[in-house]
Design a protein around this motif. Structure first.
Motif, PDB file in Angstrom:
ATOM      1  N   ALA A 156     105.133 -46.125 -24.914  1.00  0.00           N
ATOM      2  CA  ALA A 156     106.176 -46.554 -23.984  1.00  0.00           C
ATOM      3  C   ALA A 156     107.591 -46.638 -24.533  1.00  0.00           C
ATOM      4  CB  ALA A 156     105.799 -47.936 -23.419  1.00  0.00           C
ATOM      5  N   PHE A 157     107.777 -46.728 -25.865  1.00  0.00           N
ATOM      6  CA  PHE A 157     109.095 -47.049 -26.397  1.00  0.00           C
ATOM      7  C   PHE A 157     109.645 -45.897 -27.243  1.00  0.00           C
ATOM      8  CE2 PHE A 157     106.442 -50.911 -26.263  1.00  0.00           C
ATOM      9  CZ  PHE A 157     107.082 -51.549 -25.202  1.00  0.00           C
ATOM     10  N   PRO A 158     110.773 -45.308 -26.846  1.00  0.00           N
ATOM     11  CA  PRO A 158     111.390 -44.275 -27.683  1.00  0.00           C
ATOM     12  C   PRO A 158     111.682 -44.825 -29.080  1.00  0.00           C
ATOM     13  CG  PRO A 158     112.407 -44.295 -25.511  1.00  0.00           C
ATOM     14  CD  PRO A 158     111.515 -45.517 -25.585  1.00  0.00           C
ATOM     15  N   CYS A 159     111.520 -43.971 -30.087  1.00  0.00           N
ATOM     16  CA  CYS A 159     111.710 -44.374 -31.479  1.00  0.00           C
ATOM     17  C   CYS A 159     112.601 -43.372 -32.198  1.00  0.00           C
ATOM     18  CB  CYS A 159     110.386 -44.423 -32.242  1.00  0.00           C
ATOM     19  SG  CYS A 159     109.271 -45.721 -31.777  1.00  0.00           S
ATOM     20  N   PHE A 160     113.518 -43.886 -33.005  1.00  0.00           N
ATOM     21  CA  PHE A 160     114.203 -43.079 -34.011  1.00  0.00           C
ATOM     22  C   PHE A 160     113.572 -43.386 -35.355  1.00  0.00           C
ATOM     23  CE2 PHE A 160     117.973 -42.343 -31.247  1.00  0.00           C
ATOM     24  CZ  PHE A 160     118.133 -40.985 -31.501  1.00  0.00           C
ATOM     25  N   ILE A 161     113.122 -42.355 -36.058  1.00  0.00           N
ATOM     26  CA  ILE A 161     112.640 -42.504 -37.427  1.00  0.00           C
ATOM     27  C   ILE A 161     113.721 -41.925 -38.335  1.00  0.00           C
ATOM     28  CG2 ILE A 161     110.855 -41.922 -39.095  1.00  0.00           C
ATOM     29  CD1 ILE A 161     109.755 -41.561 -35.664  1.00  0.00           C
ATOM     30  N   ILE A 162     114.331 -42.760 -39.144  1.00  0.00           N
ATOM     31  CA  ILE A 162     115.542 -42.401 -39.875  1.00  0.00           C
ATOM     32  C   ILE A 162     115.202 -41.949 -41.293  1.00  0.00           C
ATOM     33  CG2 ILE A 162     117.812 -43.193 -40.644  1.00  0.00           C
ATOM     34  CD1 ILE A 162     117.407 -43.021 -37.575  1.00  0.00           C
TER      35      ILE A 162
ATOM     36  N   SER B 249     108.136 -33.660 -41.607  1.00  0.00           N
ATOM     37  CA  SER B 249     109.493 -33.204 -41.323  1.00  0.00           C
ATOM     38  C   SER B 249     110.491 -33.738 -42.345  1.00  0.00           C
ATOM     39  CB  SER B 249     109.912 -33.669 -39.923  1.00  0.00           C
ATOM     40  OG  SER B 249     111.300 -33.482 -39.740  1.00  0.00           O
ATOM     41  N   PRO B 250     111.410 -32.892 -42.831  1.00  0.00           N
ATOM     42  CA  PRO B 250     112.475 -33.374 -43.705  1.00  0.00           C
ATOM     43  C   PRO B 250     113.623 -34.007 -42.921  1.00  0.00           C
ATOM     44  CG  PRO B 250     112.701 -31.027 -43.405  1.00  0.00           C
ATOM     45  CD  PRO B 250     111.438 -31.415 -42.674  1.00  0.00           C
ATOM     46  N   SER B 251     113.570 -33.944 -41.599  1.00  0.00           N
ATOM     47  CA  SER B 251     114.656 -34.424 -40.743  1.00  0.00           C
ATOM     48  C   SER B 251     114.332 -35.813 -40.192  1.00  0.00           C
ATOM     49  CB  SER B 251     114.864 -33.472 -39.563  1.00  0.00           C
ATOM     50  OG  SER B 251     115.000 -32.139 -39.993  1.00  0.00           O
ATOM     51  N   SER B 252     115.354 -36.479 -39.704  1.00  0.00           N
ATOM     52  CA  SER B 252     115.110 -37.660 -38.881  1.00  0.00           C
ATOM     53  C   SER B 252     114.435 -37.211 -37.587  1.00  0.00           C
ATOM     54  CB  SER B 252     116.422 -38.378 -38.574  1.00  0.00           C
ATOM     55  OG  SER B 252     116.982 -38.946 -39.741  1.00  0.00           O
ATOM     56  N   LEU B 253     113.775 -38.150 -36.930  1.00  0.00           N
ATOM     57  CA  LEU B 253     113.026 -37.805 -35.728  1.00  0.00           C
ATOM     58  C   LEU B 253     113.404 -38.710 -34.566  1.00  0.00           C
ATOM     59  CD1 LEU B 253     110.595 -37.871 -38.280  1.00  0.00           C
ATOM     60  CD2 LEU B 253     109.597 -36.437 -36.519  1.00  0.00           C
ATOM     61  N   LEU B 254     113.399 -38.130 -33.394  1.00  0.00           N
ATOM     62  CA  LEU B 254     113.442 -38.889 -32.151  1.00  0.00           C
ATOM     63  C   LEU B 254     112.103 -38.676 -31.478  1.00  0.00           C
ATOM     64  CD1 LEU B 254     114.662 -40.492 -29.799  1.00  0.00           C
ATOM     65  CD2 LEU B 254     115.682 -38.342 -28.979  1.00  0.00           C
ATOM     66  N   PHE B 255     111.358 -39.745 -31.312  1.00  0.00           N
ATOM     67  CA  PHE B 255     110.021 -39.693 -30.734  1.00  0.00           C
ATOM     68  C   PHE B 255     110.097 -40.243 -29.311  1.00  0.00           C
ATOM     69  CE2 PHE B 255     106.056 -42.033 -29.895  1.00  0.00           C
ATOM     70  CZ  PHE B 255     105.162 -40.970 -29.894  1.00  0.00           C
ATOM     71  N   VAL B 256     109.700 -39.420 -28.340  1.00  0.00           N
ATOM     72  CA  VAL B 256     109.771 -39.808 -26.924  1.00  0.00           C
ATOM     73  C   VAL B 256     108.349 -39.891 -26.373  1.00  0.00           C
ATOM     74  CG1 VAL B 256     110.756 -39.295 -24.668  1.00  0.00           C
ATOM     75  CG2 VAL B 256     111.985 -38.594 -26.749  1.00  0.00           C
ATOM     76  N   PRO B 257     107.830 -41.085 -26.148  1.00  0.00           N
ATOM     77  CA  PRO B 257     106.445 -41.228 -25.690  1.00  0.00           C
ATOM     78  C   PRO B 257     106.305 -40.957 -24.192  1.00  0.00           C
ATOM     79  CG  PRO B 257     107.446 -43.379 -25.936  1.00  0.00           C
ATOM     80  CD  PRO B 257     108.474 -42.378 -26.384  1.00  0.00           C
ATOM     81  N   PRO B 258     105.075 -40.799 -23.700  1.00  0.00           N
ATOM     82  CA  PRO B 258     104.873 -40.357 -22.318  1.00  0.00           C
ATOM     83  C   PRO B 258     105.266 -41.366 -21.258  1.00  0.00           C
ATOM     84  CG  PRO B 258     102.765 -40.835 -23.374  1.00  0.00           C
ATOM     85  CD  PRO B 258     103.809 -40.872 -24.456  1.00  0.00           C
ATOM     86  N   LEU B 259     105.250 -42.663 -21.565  1.00  0.00           N
ATOM     87  CA  LEU B 259     105.536 -43.676 -20.554  1.00  0.00           C
ATOM     88  C   LEU B 259     106.933 -44.274 -20.682  1.00  0.00           C
ATOM     89  CD1 LEU B 259     102.078 -45.534 -20.488  1.00  0.00           C
ATOM     90  CD2 LEU B 259     102.851 -43.590 -19.112  1.00  0.00           C
ATOM     91  N   ALA B 260     107.826 -43.609 -21.430  1.00  0.00           N
ATOM     92  CA  ALA B 260     109.210 -44.082 -21.539  1.00  0.00           C
ATOM     93  C   ALA B 260     109.908 -43.817 -20.210  1.00  0.00           C
ATOM     94  CB  ALA B 260     109.925 -43.373 -22.677  1.00  0.00           C
ATOM     95  N   LYS B 261     110.219 -44.869 -19.459  1.00  0.00           N
ATOM     96  CA  LYS B 261     110.720 -44.694 -18.093  1.00  0.00           C
ATOM     97  C   LYS B 261     112.162 -45.150 -17.938  1.00  0.00           C
ATOM     98  CE  LYS B 261     106.145 -44.976 -15.975  1.00  0.00           C
ATOM     99  NZ  LYS B 261     105.251 -45.721 -15.072  1.00  0.00           N
TER     100      LYS B 261
END
Length: 301
Positions: free
Chosen positions: A294-300, A139-151
């Motif tokens: 478990a932990f949401p991530c921003f990839i910048i 992806s050429p964009s930044s990403l927001l990654f939301v994993p399955p156990l992010a509660k």
């Protein structure tokens, strides 16, 4: 863009009708309280028609008629998205394409100049998530990654893994930009994994303890210079969290730290342009995403 003001003029969420869709929408519903998202395109890609022939052979035409039409797909996406985001100020748009999912989504990112791609991750029982990994890589964009156990939906503790590069500097600036939008500043932990070489290999006339002190002092000096360059002046300088690399990979140590300290959000820096004019995650960021449940991530980027 994200590192300066954390406003998102254009976002893209790829839907595949797995449980990852609802997890992403749930997180966006929470995040939009603090992050301005002007427009969000929701996109579903139906594999090109040859897929039916490969899968169903002589029954391809009959099976093609059973599958929902493009307009039915849009209505399905609309019902799902508006159940989470219908009461927000986000402008929602819907797109159904016929083709190869990876290529169609990458083309859409380029054409729309999308600032943020939102990706979910299926639980292991639902699939391997190959498409998400390939999208994250290219992806050429930044990403927001939301994993399955992010509660828990809160933003009180940020983790920023550092290697003192420009990439991790942009990640730190993005963390600070988001922190400014919150009602209370979160705790920001900068985490660095270092390797301790054997001084005797390099014919250094020092004891192990002396050599370790020299290395750690040098690391702290590099960290101070890094903060001088990338940390906004109005932020308190966070203490550097140091981890000595042993048998685990760097990503493994970082993820162990996250599991122990439970950050609400991880900020990662991506690598720069390659000869193929795509942006690559880098091995540490990609491995963290692979490990992460478990932990949401921003990839910048």
């Amino acid at each position: 863009m994200l590192s300066r003001n954390f406003r998102i003029p254009e976002g893209l969420l790829a839907l595949d009708y797995s449980s990852a869709d609802e997890q992403c929408l749930r997180y966006l519903q929470f995040l939009q309280q603090y992050v301005r998202i002007d427009r969000l395109e929701l996109m579903h890609v139906v594999k090109k028609s040859g897929f039916f022939e490969q899968l169903f052979g002589g029954d391809a035409e009959r099976m093609r008629k059973i599958f929902p039409s493009a307009s039915e797909q849009v209505e399905r996406m609309k019902a799902l998205a508006e159940s989470y985001l219908g009461q927000t100020n986000i402008q929602l748009a819907y797109e159904v394409e016929d083709g190869q999912p990876l290529e169609e989504l990458l083309e859409e990112l380029e054409e729309q100049r999308t600032e943020l791609l939102i990706l979910g991750k299926k639980p292991l029982a639902e699939g391997a998530g190959v498409l998400s990994r390939n999208l994250a890589r290219r992806s050429p964009s930044s990403l927001l990654f939301v994993p399955p156990l992010a509660k828990e939906l809160k933003l009180e503790h940020f983790m920023v893994p550092l290697d003192f590069s420009e990439n991790s500097g942009l990640a730190l600036q993005a963390a600070c930009a988001l922190a400014r939008r919150l009602p209370q500043l979160p705790q920001i932990d900068c985490v660095h994994v270092y390797r301790m070489p054997d001084p005797h290999i390099y014919n250094i006339n020092q004891t192990q303890a002396e050599f370790e002190k020299l290395l750690l002092d040098s690391t702290q000096e590099a960290y101070a210079s890094f903060l001088d360059k990338y940390l906004p002046n109005d932020f308190q300088r966070p203490k550097l969290q140091l981890i000595q690399r042993q048998r685990l990979s760097t990503a493994g140590h970082l993820y162990d730290w996250a599991e122990d300290q439970q950050p609400d959000l991880i900020f990662l820096g991506a690598k720069g342009h390659t000869a193929l004019k795509t942006l690559w995650l880098g091995s540490v960021s990609e491995k963290i995403i692979q490990l992460n449940e478990a932990f949401p991530c921003f990839i910048i980027r």
